[in-house]
Design a protein around this motif. Structure first.
Motif, PDB file in Angstrom:
ATOM      1  N   ASN A   1       0.845  -1.196   0.000  1.00 16.69           N
ATOM      2  CA  ASN A   1       0.000   0.000   0.000  1.00 16.69           C
ATOM      3  C   ASN A   1       0.882   1.247   0.000  1.00 16.69           C
ATOM      4  OD1 ASN A   1      -2.255   1.620   0.125  1.00 16.69           O
ATOM      5  ND2 ASN A   1      -2.426   1.508   2.343  1.00 16.69           N
ATOM      6  N   ASP A   2       1.595   1.441  -1.119  1.00 19.63           N
ATOM      7  CA  ASP A   2       2.524   2.559  -1.251  1.00 19.63           C
ATOM      8  C   ASP A   2       2.289   3.266  -2.582  1.00 19.63           C
ATOM      9  OD1 ASP A   2       3.965   2.397   1.176  1.00 19.63           O
ATOM     10  OD2 ASP A   2       5.084   0.678   0.407  1.00 19.63           O
ATOM     11  N   PRO A   3       2.710   4.556  -2.684  1.00 18.37           N
ATOM     12  CA  PRO A   3       2.406   5.328  -3.899  1.00 18.37           C
ATOM     13  C   PRO A   3       2.891   4.675  -5.181  1.00 18.37           C
ATOM     14  CG  PRO A   3       3.207   6.778  -2.166  1.00 18.37           C
ATOM     15  CD  PRO A   3       3.350   5.389  -1.645  1.00 18.37           C
ATOM     16  N   LEU A   4       4.120   4.134  -5.174  1.00 14.88           N
ATOM     17  CA  LEU A   4       4.662   3.552  -6.405  1.00 14.88           C
ATOM     18  C   LEU A   4       3.811   2.397  -6.900  1.00 14.88           C
ATOM     19  CD1 LEU A   4       6.975   3.582  -8.458  1.00 14.88           C
ATOM     20  CD2 LEU A   4       8.183   1.962  -6.993  1.00 14.88           C
ATOM     21  N   PHE A   5       3.285   1.598  -5.991  1.00 18.68           N
ATOM     22  CA  PHE A   5       2.502   0.430  -6.385  1.00 18.68           C
ATOM     23  C   PHE A   5       1.102   0.817  -6.864  1.00 18.68           C
ATOM     24  CE2 PHE A   5       5.898  -1.197  -3.864  1.00 18.68           C
ATOM     25  CZ  PHE A   5       6.211  -2.411  -4.442  1.00 18.68           C
ATOM     26  N   TYR A   6       0.633   1.988  -6.452  1.00 20.35           N
ATOM     27  CA  TYR A   6      -0.619   2.489  -7.007  1.00 20.35           C
ATOM     28  C   TYR A   6      -0.422   3.004  -8.432  1.00 20.35           C
ATOM     29  CZ  TYR A   6      -3.442   2.198  -2.762  1.00 20.35           C
ATOM     30  OH  TYR A   6      -4.164   1.740  -1.690  1.00 20.35           O
ATOM     31  N   ILE A   7       0.782   3.465  -8.737  1.00 18.38           N
ATOM     32  CA  ILE A   7       1.038   4.039 -10.059  1.00 18.38           C
ATOM     33  C   ILE A   7       1.242   2.954 -11.104  1.00 18.38           C
ATOM     34  CG2 ILE A   7       2.692   5.400 -11.391  1.00 18.38           C
ATOM     35  CD1 ILE A   7       3.135   7.092  -8.899  1.00 18.38           C
ATOM     36  N   ILE A   8       2.055   1.950 -10.781  1.00 16.75           N
ATOM     37  CA  ILE A   8       2.352   0.933 -11.800  1.00 16.75           C
ATOM     38  C   ILE A   8       1.102   0.120 -12.094  1.00 16.75           C
ATOM     39  CG2 ILE A   8       4.772   0.828 -11.114  1.00 16.75           C
ATOM     40  CD1 ILE A   8       4.144  -1.843  -9.770  1.00 16.75           C
ATOM     41  N   GLY A   9       0.994  -0.285 -13.326  1.00 10.72           N
ATOM     42  CA  GLY A   9      -0.183  -1.028 -13.761  1.00 10.72           C
ATOM     43  C   GLY A   9      -0.729  -0.425 -15.035  1.00 10.72           C
ATOM     44  N   GLN A  10      -2.024  -0.602 -15.239  1.00  9.75           N
ATOM     45  CA  GLN A  10      -2.686  -0.048 -16.421  1.00  9.75           C
ATOM     46  C   GLN A  10      -3.837   0.850 -15.968  1.00  9.75           C
ATOM     47  OE1 GLN A  10      -3.015  -3.925 -16.416  1.00  9.75           O
ATOM     48  NE2 GLN A  10      -0.805  -3.690 -16.515  1.00  9.75           N
ATOM     49  N   HIS A  11      -3.854   2.061 -16.480  1.00 10.86           N
ATOM     50  CA  HIS A  11      -4.911   3.017 -16.153  1.00 10.86           C
ATOM     51  C   HIS A  11      -5.372   3.661 -17.457  1.00 10.86           C
ATOM     52  CE1 HIS A  11      -3.296   2.678 -12.051  1.00 10.86           C
ATOM     53  NE2 HIS A  11      -2.106   2.864 -12.603  1.00 10.86           N
ATOM     54  N   SER A  12      -6.650   3.855 -17.559  1.00  7.68           N
ATOM     55  CA  SER A  12      -7.182   4.495 -18.766  1.00  7.68           C
ATOM     56  C   SER A  12      -8.465   5.233 -18.424  1.00  7.68           C
ATOM     57  CB  SER A  12      -7.438   3.471 -19.880  1.00  7.68           C
ATOM     58  OG  SER A  12      -8.439   2.557 -19.485  1.00  7.68           O
ATOM     59  N   ALA A  13      -8.746   6.225 -19.242  1.00  7.42           N
ATOM     60  CA  ALA A  13      -9.992   6.981 -19.089  1.00  7.42           C
ATOM     61  C   ALA A  13     -10.410   7.474 -20.462  1.00  7.42           C
ATOM     62  CB  ALA A  13      -9.809   8.147 -18.125  1.00  7.42           C
ATOM     63  N   ARG A  14     -11.706   7.436 -20.716  1.00  7.50           N
ATOM     64  CA  ARG A  14     -12.254   7.940 -21.978  1.00  7.50           C
ATOM     65  C   ARG A  14     -13.421   8.859 -21.673  1.00  7.50           C
ATOM     66  NH1 ARG A  14     -13.438   2.844 -25.752  1.00  7.50           N
ATOM     67  NH2 ARG A  14     -14.738   2.332 -23.951  1.00  7.50           N
ATOM     68  N   ALA A  15     -13.445   9.969 -22.365  1.00  8.83           N
ATOM     69  CA  ALA A  15     -14.495  10.963 -22.154  1.00  8.83           C
ATOM     70  C   ALA A  15     -15.370  11.055 -23.393  1.00  8.83           C
ATOM     71  CB  ALA A  15     -13.891  12.329 -21.848  1.00  8.83           C
ATOM     72  N   THR A  16     -16.675  11.091 -23.157  1.00  7.87           N
ATOM     73  CA  THR A  16     -17.639  11.226 -24.250  1.00  7.87           C
ATOM     74  C   THR A  16     -18.577  12.385 -23.949  1.00  7.87           C
ATOM     75  OG1 THR A  16     -19.182   9.688 -23.214  1.00  7.87           O
ATOM     76  CG2 THR A  16     -17.571   8.759 -24.737  1.00  7.87           C
ATOM     77  N   VAL A  17     -19.059  12.997 -25.003  1.00  6.19           N
ATOM     78  CA  VAL A  17     -20.038  14.076 -24.891  1.00  6.19           C
ATOM     79  C   VAL A  17     -21.187  13.752 -25.832  1.00  6.19           C
ATOM     80  CG1 VAL A  17     -20.485  16.519 -25.248  1.00  6.19           C
ATOM     81  CG2 VAL A  17     -18.322  15.801 -24.262  1.00  6.19           C
ATOM     82  N   ALA A  18     -22.389  13.824 -25.291  1.00  2.00           N
ATOM     83  CA  ALA A  18     -23.565  13.515 -26.101  1.00  2.00           C
ATOM     84  C   ALA A  18     -24.725  14.393 -25.654  1.00  2.00           C
ATOM     85  CB  ALA A  18     -23.926  12.033 -25.969  1.00  2.00           C
ATOM     86  N   ARG A  19     -25.759  14.436 -26.474  1.00  2.00           N
ATOM     87  CA  ARG A  19     -26.943  15.226 -26.125  1.00  2.00           C
ATOM     88  C   ARG A  19     -27.741  14.499 -25.067  1.00  2.00           C
ATOM     89  NH1 ARG A  19     -32.233  16.095 -27.669  1.00  2.00           N
ATOM     90  NH2 ARG A  19     -32.257  14.287 -29.060  1.00  2.00           N
ATOM     91  N   ALA A  20     -28.126  15.238 -24.046  1.00  2.00           N
ATOM     92  CA  ALA A  20     -28.929  14.659 -22.968  1.00  2.00           C
ATOM     93  C   ALA A  20     -30.405  14.696 -23.353  1.00  2.00           C
ATOM     94  CB  ALA A  20     -28.698  15.434 -21.673  1.00  2.00           C
ATOM     95  N   GLU A  21     -31.218  14.088 -22.506  1.00  3.65           N
ATOM     96  CA  GLU A  21     -32.654  14.096 -22.757  1.00  3.65           C
ATOM     97  C   GLU A  21     -33.212  15.499 -22.564  1.00  3.65           C
ATOM     98  OE1 GLU A  21     -34.456  11.248 -20.268  1.00  3.65           O
ATOM     99  OE2 GLU A  21     -33.390   9.522 -21.128  1.00  3.65           O
ATOM    100  N   GLY A  22     -34.130  15.864 -23.412  1.00  2.00           N
ATOM    101  CA  GLY A  22     -34.735  17.180 -23.318  1.00  2.00           C
ATOM    102  C   GLY A  22     -34.710  17.892 -24.651  1.00  2.00           C
ATOM    103  N   PRO A  23     -35.229  19.099 -24.683  1.00  2.00           N
ATOM    104  CA  PRO A  23     -35.269  19.855 -25.936  1.00  2.00           C
ATOM    105  C   PRO A  23     -33.860  20.107 -26.479  1.00  2.00           C
ATOM    106  CG  PRO A  23     -36.671  20.861 -24.251  1.00  2.00           C
ATOM    107  CD  PRO A  23     -35.878  19.826 -23.574  1.00  2.00           C
ATOM    108  N   THR A  24     -33.751  20.094 -27.776  1.00  2.00           N
ATOM    109  CA  THR A  24     -32.472  20.309 -28.439  1.00  2.00           C
ATOM    110  C   THR A  24     -32.036  21.766 -28.299  1.00  2.00           C
ATOM    111  OG1 THR A  24     -33.029  18.593 -30.039  1.00  2.00           O
ATOM    112  CG2 THR A  24     -31.243  20.111 -30.625  1.00  2.00           C
ATOM    113  N   VAL A  25     -30.752  21.964 -28.059  1.00  2.00           N
ATOM    114  CA  VAL A  25     -30.173  23.308 -27.970  1.00  2.00           C
ATOM    115  C   VAL A  25     -29.633  23.684 -29.351  1.00  2.00           C
ATOM    116  CG1 VAL A  25     -28.383  24.725 -26.915  1.00  2.00           C
ATOM    117  CG2 VAL A  25     -29.601  23.022 -25.552  1.00  2.00           C
ATOM    118  N   GLU A  26     -30.123  24.804 -29.866  1.00  2.00           N
ATOM    119  CA  GLU A  26     -29.690  25.249 -31.186  1.00  2.00           C
ATOM    120  C   GLU A  26     -28.314  25.904 -31.143  1.00  2.00           C
ATOM    121  OE1 GLU A  26     -32.678  27.812 -32.693  1.00  2.00           O
ATOM    122  OE2 GLU A  26     -33.979  26.162 -33.349  1.00  2.00           O
ATOM    123  N   ARG A  27     -28.067  26.695 -30.100  1.00  2.00           N
ATOM    124  CA  ARG A  27     -26.789  27.392 -29.988  1.00  2.00           C
ATOM    125  C   ARG A  27     -26.649  27.980 -28.584  1.00  2.00           C
ATOM    126  NH1 ARG A  27     -30.303  30.546 -32.834  1.00  2.00           N
ATOM    127  NH2 ARG A  27     -30.662  32.683 -32.076  1.00  2.00           N
TER     128      ARG A  27
END
Length: 1287
Positions: A1025-1051
């Motif tokens: 339970n040390d910082p180095l062991f938290y860092i090593i490994g595989q980490h990933s993140a993906r961000a998406t943006v989409a239209r939510a429910e509700g009326p469409t925003v024109e601008r």
């Protein structure tokens, strides 16, 4: 008794007959089995490692008494990249075959009394192969003493001359001698290593006293069979460990482990036959650096035809990075840099000739060349500039980067000197200054590599300084001092002292700016030789005949020498009788700020400051901020060995309100190293001297009058002198001044002429015409941000490397189209400024940038600022970042690597309209097609092995395998190594934690957009339970943006309306409740009931709970007010400048101010009823259902009452939220403001009163806050802030 003496005598004679020196008798060939292993990774089993193993037979035979031949027989090289220790080593068959001829060439070496001398080999043996032989010879290096069994010495070896400890034991049962030799590779008289990109960092010795980031040690064990003629080495084993962590090693560290075993097999009669080629002297036992300096550890490239490969990579970068950055662009850019490092000057000339007329290729070449860092590049840049093939901006950009990246050897220094004194540069002062500063930096880097660097390198600068002094050439003196300051050579101390005030009579006639520059030039010298600089700096500080600014600057230098307790106490003693309050305030604040420093390298200084501060009067702490001050602050985390520090110096003058100088500096600490990252300084010497000659310098007038006269003098800037600079500024990066500027009246006049002259209007008209026709722009920019490397030889003879790389590439495709009404005339040159003002410009810009980069730098694309039709788009960069530990040669690589990537795609479409005549400005963000993922980040740690002969067989293994069960008990099948047979007791299986997967989504209200982030993480924290062991490994993140429910925003719209039409743009009428009317009282009563009901129903733990208590507070903005002695009450200004005691009139004045403010509010609760708004700002989302959503801000100004009112409100139909800000200037010295917000501005309110006055002899400001109700979040934050105020 005689028998005892006789026995002792016989034993002594017998001991004298034993010779411990290793013997290789003539006419015999000694055969040994040899195995060497170099393995990197984390020491815990079940994780991946990478390494190399070499197996061979070694034949040794004597040629003469002190000369021997050594030959490797049947060598075999293995690679390893797998889960340790279950995965087997893999033979590198192709590489072994390619090197077999070299490996089996016998080498010759001198050997006498157990010490290896010179090494000889034919020219056909490469340095890499010869270093493998040195690894074996290093085992034979034995400094054995006959008279001592335990001793210590500095012993020469392959890695340098290092502290070595010997223990010799005799085993009478087996008649064997056991020798144990331990080497501390962290304590060497001469350490063989190469650093790249670390010249400007400092070793923080204090940071590594208790905890270390790099630990290196080696242990040699010998079993020897002694005889009268010499000892036979029957077995020798070597274990060497290099342990590194960016944090404290207690919290885990990566390890590079080298093991060797040399086991005697037999003696043959067949001698080793030397090669027919001539044997040349190839140095000694010490490691010889080869092409690994030019080889990047992140990829292995077989360079067969450098020019053709450069062109191929260059075309790939140009073709694939037009509109968007290619996924592998940063890695390809590093590849291009590596290929250019292998190219000759003729190769680069040919490539330049081929592509110099193609703009895109030209940009890529000029961006890559400075990062190459070889002397060839500096020569190329110089020749092309002198030949007129480079523009001035291209030359400055390329040269500044190249001088910082290039290897600073004597040839490069001479090349830079020839460029600095070239007649073409003398005609361009700014360029000449940049090259001269680079020359000083080159000498500084060279002296880091060669601590015994000659002072003759600075001879030309010393001569320039002396000649400029004799001619009173101030600009040349200043430049020479800055160059000497960059070089930081102790030999420059005497020439600098000739320009210091108080040291020589000639220096007193020099301008103050030169004296200050001379003192500042001592700072880099002080880092190397603090004891030489301390007495000089102390003498300047204590000399009261000198100008206060000179003494304060000397104080900065003095404290950077890390003075002792005695010196600090002496300074404190002199400060007791100091008559100049500027110097007293500056020195006292400097000492006090040092008491709070926590960085390890400043611990002794902080302790000395604690002693000195007790000797000083606390009255000095009560001086206001009109006096000079020094501020230092830092944070250092010992377990992680990470920290940051900041310094700010403000040097004031009692005669004027402007500071004479302001300096700010940042410093960083990481892994036992420290560096001054950035420093910015500004001086106003010319302005100060001009102000001192103006009526503003009259000490008899009050401060308000002085301020007015100072402002009047600054407005009349044309009356300022032309013979000297009005101000100057400089920028330092990593302790090296890279640029400085002097601002004088001539420069100001030229700037004003350029901005207001006809040329600026012509440029504006040309831009309008280009926008009307449409602009399409594609641009890519690469950059090698960082290349920091440390290369160390290992006992095996292969180099290990610790390195970090950051490479960046950004690209954008921007399309801009303008619609201009009325259309521009055909001959736009005839268009007048009045016609231009009446032009309505509508601009539409679309950008599609794409980036890939590794460390988490924020990627933000900003579109917007618009004047007429001018718009621009700023986009972030793309970076690949690698951290590597392992073997790096041109033949084979085996390393553990941390690799991160971020890929972003951020399209945008913006429409802008600017109608200057009507004062209307509007920006619209229009909908665009968004990709599936707008950002993707990945970070992974890998074990990698590859060789140049079989690139397709590259092995890459995740450092932390994603397994539900990992067993430490391993199968050694396929590995017959004698070294690799650990005696391991059976252990319980280690259960790994499951990967972490989570998706977080957030919907943005009003604009109906939903953003989601998908996170995946799998690390080695299940082990520790040390910082180095938290860092090593595989980490990933993906961000998406989409239209939510509700009326469409024109601008999305942001609109600003200025002038008389502002009221017409309000989308929702503003009205404020008047508490005095019956309707207002009824509304407030009902509102109070609603809020009380909400408070009762709200959970107690909610952060939005309100503080229902009523309170008031009074606080001074000046520290002097809070710590003032009761005999010095606050006096306020009156119109007749009569000073009244605050204690006798507090109630009256406070009540008067409150009643005046309330009277204004009662007269006009809402200024919009009497005056039109000055401007209106509307931010809203336009939806298909036409429902109003957003906010509007209206600003009002009532000139007769000097009252300002800002009202922000929601434009939603049933939303009564408002923010109301009222401010009234009650007199020249008193202002009152009220900020209220919530439903109809009735929920929360804060009243602030500010009043100027006098505290004792000094100007002061009193601030008072009153509130009836505040959110608990604000009150908690305010308590934390006030609790941290230093008193």
């Amino acid at each position: 008794m005689r028998a005892v003496v006789l026995a002792l005598t016989l034993a002594f004679v017998a001991s004298q007959q034993i010779n411990l020196v290793p013997e290789f008798a003539p006419d015999k060939t000694y055969v040994y089995n040899y195995e060497a292993l170099l393995l990197g990774g984390l020491p815990q089993e079940g994780l991946a490692r990478a390494g190399i193993k070499v197996n061979s037979k070694v034949h040794l035979s004597a040629v003469t008494e002190n000369t021997f031949l050594m030959k490797l027989m049947d060598p075999l090289i293995h690679e390893y990249a797998g889960i340790w220790p279950k995965d087997p080593f893999v033979p590198a068959t192709k590489l072994t075959s390619a090197l077999a001829a070299q490996l089996q060439i016998p080498i010759k070496f001198e050997y006498a009394n157990g010490v290896v001398g010179k090494v000889f080999a034919p020219a056909g043996v490469s340095p890499t192969v010869l270093n493998l032989h040195r690894g074996i010879l290093n085992i034979l290096q034995l400094n054995l003493k006959r008279t001592q069994n335990i001793y210590e010495l500095q012993e020469a070896g392959a890695q340098g001359v290092c502290r070595t400890h010997y223990v010799i034991n005799e085993d009478p049962k087996t008649n064997h001698i056991t020798v144990t030799k331990s080497k501390d590779l962290s304590h060497c008289q001469e350490r063989i290593m190469k650093d790249v990109g670390l010249a400007y960092t400092e070793r923080c010795a204090e940071c590594t006293k208790r905890v270390k980031s790099l630990i290196e040690t080696a242990t040699y064990n010998y079993i020897m069979k002694p005889s009268s003629t010499g000892a036979l080495i029957t077995e020798a084993t070597v274990e060497e460990v290099h342990q590194f962590s960016p944090f404290n090693e207690i919290h885990g560290a990566a390890m590079m482990e080298a093991k060797q075993i040399l086991a005697f097999v037999e003696i043959e009669k067949t001698p080793v036959v030397p090669n027919k080629a001539d044997y040349m002297a190839r140095g000694s036992l010490q490691y010889e650096f080869s092409t690994e300096i030019l080889q990047t550890p992140i990829q292995l490239i077989k360079i067969s035809n450098a020019p053709a490969q450069i062109v191929e990579v260059l075309k790939h970068l140009v073709v694939n990075n037009v509109a968007m950055v290619h996924d592998d662009a940063p890695l390809k850019f590093v590849q291009l840099v590596q290929l250019l490092r292998a190219a000759t000057l003729e190769n680069i000339e040919d490539i330049w000739t081929q592509f110099k007329n193609e703009p895109v290729y030209r940009r890529w070449i000029l961006d890559a060349l400075p990062a190459v860092g070889t002397p060839v590049i500096v020569k190329f840049i110089k020749e092309k500039f002198l030949a007129g093939e480079l523009t001035l901006p291209e030359f400055i950009q390329a040269l500044v980067v190249a001088l910082q990246m290039v290897t600073a050897d004597l040839d490069t220094i001479q090349l830079t000197a020839s460029l600095a004194w070239h007649e073409k540069l003398s005609t361009i002062p700014a360029l000449h200054d940049v090259v001269m500063l680079g020359y000083g930096s080159m000498i500084a880097k060279h002296c880091v590599e060669v601590p015994t660097c000659s002072a003759e390198l600075l001879g030309p600068i010393h001569e320039i300084a002396a000649e400029a002094t004799s001619k009173n050439n101030i600009p040349e003196i200043t430049l020479a001092l800055k160059v000497l300051g960059n070089a930081g050579h102790p030999a420059s101390l005497k020439p600098i002292m000739k320009l210091l005030p108080g040291m020589r009579t000639a220096a007193t006639s020099l301008p103050l700016s030169v004296q200050v520059d001379a003192i500042l030039a001592l700072r880099n010298i002080a880092k190397k030789e603090p004891k030489l600089v301390q007495p000089v700096a102390l003498q300047l500080v204590l000399d009261r005949s000198l100008h206060p600014e000179v003494r304060m600057v000397a104080c900065i230098v003095l404290f950077e020498t890390k003075p002792s307790v005695a010196l600090m106490s002496s300074l404190a003693g002199s400060l007791k009788t100091e008559t100049n309050m500027q110097v007293a305030s500056f020195t006292y604040s400097h000492i006090k700020s040092l008491t709070r420093i926590t960085a390890p390298d400043m611990a002794a200084v902080a302790g000395a400051a604690h002693v000195a501060i007790k000797l000083l009067s606390p009255k000095l702490d009560r001086l206001s901020f009109q006096f000079s001050r020094a501020l230092k602050f830092d944070i250092y985390h010992t377990p992680l060995m990470v920290g940051a520090a900041g310094s700010a110096y403000m040097i004031n003058d009692a005669a004027t309100i402007l500071p004479r100088a302001v300096v700010a500096k940042t410093r960083a600490y990481l892994a036992g190293a420290a560096a001054d990252v950035l420093e910015i300084g500004v001086r106003t010497e010319g302005i100060q001297e001009a102000l001192l000659k103006s009526p503003a310098a009259d000490e008899s007038v009050d401060r308000i009058t002085k301020i007015k006269r100072t402002l009047r003098a600054l407005i009349n800037w044309k009356a300022l002198p032309t013979s000297q600079p009005l101000a100057s500024a400089y920028v330092k990066l990593f302790g090296q001044e890279v640029a400085f500027a002097r601002i004088d009246r001539t420069i100001i006049e030229q700037a004003i002429s350029l901005a207001t002259g006809p040329k600026s209007r012509e440029l504006l008209k040309a831009a309008l015409k280009a926008l009307q026709e449409g602009i399409a722009l594609q641009y890519a920019k690469p950059l090698l941000i960082a290349e920091m490397r440390r290369i160390l030889p290992t006992a095996v003879g292969l180099p290990m490397e610790l390195s970090m790389y950051s490479a960046a590439v950004g690209a954008a495709s921007i399309n801009v189209q303008a619609t201009i009404t009325p259309p521009l005339p055909e001959e736009i040159e005839t268009m007048t400024l009045e016609q231009l003002k009446k032009t309505d410009v509508q601009l539409q810009a679309e950008a599609r940038p794409r980036y890939t980069f590794t460390n988490a730098l924020n990627t933000v694309c900003k579109y917007g600022f618009q004047k007429h039709n001018l718009s621009y788009s700023y986009c972030s960069i793309a970076v690949h970042k690698f951290a590597v530990m392992g073997v790096n040669t041109a033949l084979i690589q085996a390393a553990v690597m941390a690799r991160g990537k971020i890929r972003t795609i951020a399209p945008g479409k913006v429409a802008v309209r600017a109608d200057i005549l009507k004062g209307n400005y509007k920006v619209e963000a229009l909908p665009v097609e968004v990709p599936e993922h707008i950002a993707a980040m990945s970070f992974e740690t890998l074990a990698v092995a590859r060789n140049i002969e079989d690139p397709t067989a590259e092995r890459i293994v995740q450092l932390v395998p994603e397994l539900s069960l990992q067993n430490r008990q391993t199968d050694l099948a396929g590995s017959s190594s004698e070294i690799l047979d650990p005696e391991m007791p059976p252990e319980a299986p280690v259960r790994a934690s499951a990967p972490f997967d989570k998706t977080l989504c957030l919907a943005v209200p009003y604009i109906e957009i939903k953003g989601c982030v998908e996170v995946h993480s799998h690390n080695a924290a299940f082990i520790r339970n040390d910082p180095l062991f938290y860092i090593i490994g595989q980490h990933s993140a993906r961000a998406t943006v989409a239209r939510a429910e509700g009326p469409t925003v024109e601008r999305l719209e942001l609109e600003v309306q200025v002038g008389p039409r502002a009221a017409e743009r309000l989308l929702k009428q503003i009205s404020l409740i008047d508490e005095e009317t019956p309707e207002g009282k009824a509304f407030l009563l009902k509102l109070r009931e609603i809020l009380e009901t909400e408070d009762k129903n709200r959970p107690i733990s909610s952060e939005s709970n309100s503080n229902s208590s009523s309170s008031s507070s009074s606080m001074s903005s000046s520290r002097v007010t809070e710590t003032a002695n009761p005999i010095d009450p606050f006096k306020k200004f009156h119109k007749d400048q009569y000073m009244a005691h605050h204690g006798s009139s507090k109630a009256v004045s406070s009540g008067s101010a409150a009643s005046s403010f309330e009277r204004f509010q009662k007269q006009a609760k809402y200024l919009g009823n009497t005056v039109p708004p000055v401007f209106v700002i509307i931010a809203r989302a336009v939806r298909v259902d036409r429902k109003l959503l957003g906010y509007q801000l209206a600003a009002f100004f009532d000139k007769p009452s000097a009252r300002v009112q800002l009202i922000a409100s929601s434009i939603a139909e049933n939303d009564n939220w408002k923010l109301c800000a009222d401010g009234v200037l009650l007199s020249k010295h008193k202002v009152t403001t009220k900020v209220a917000w919530g439903t109809e501005c009735q929920q929360y309110a804060v009243i602030t009163k500010a009043e100027a006055g006098i505290l004792g002899e000094f100007p002061a400001v009193r601030l008072e806050w009153e509130w009836e109700e505040l959110p608990i979040l604000i009150t908690n934050y305010a308590k934390n802030v006030t609790g941290r105020v230093q008193v």
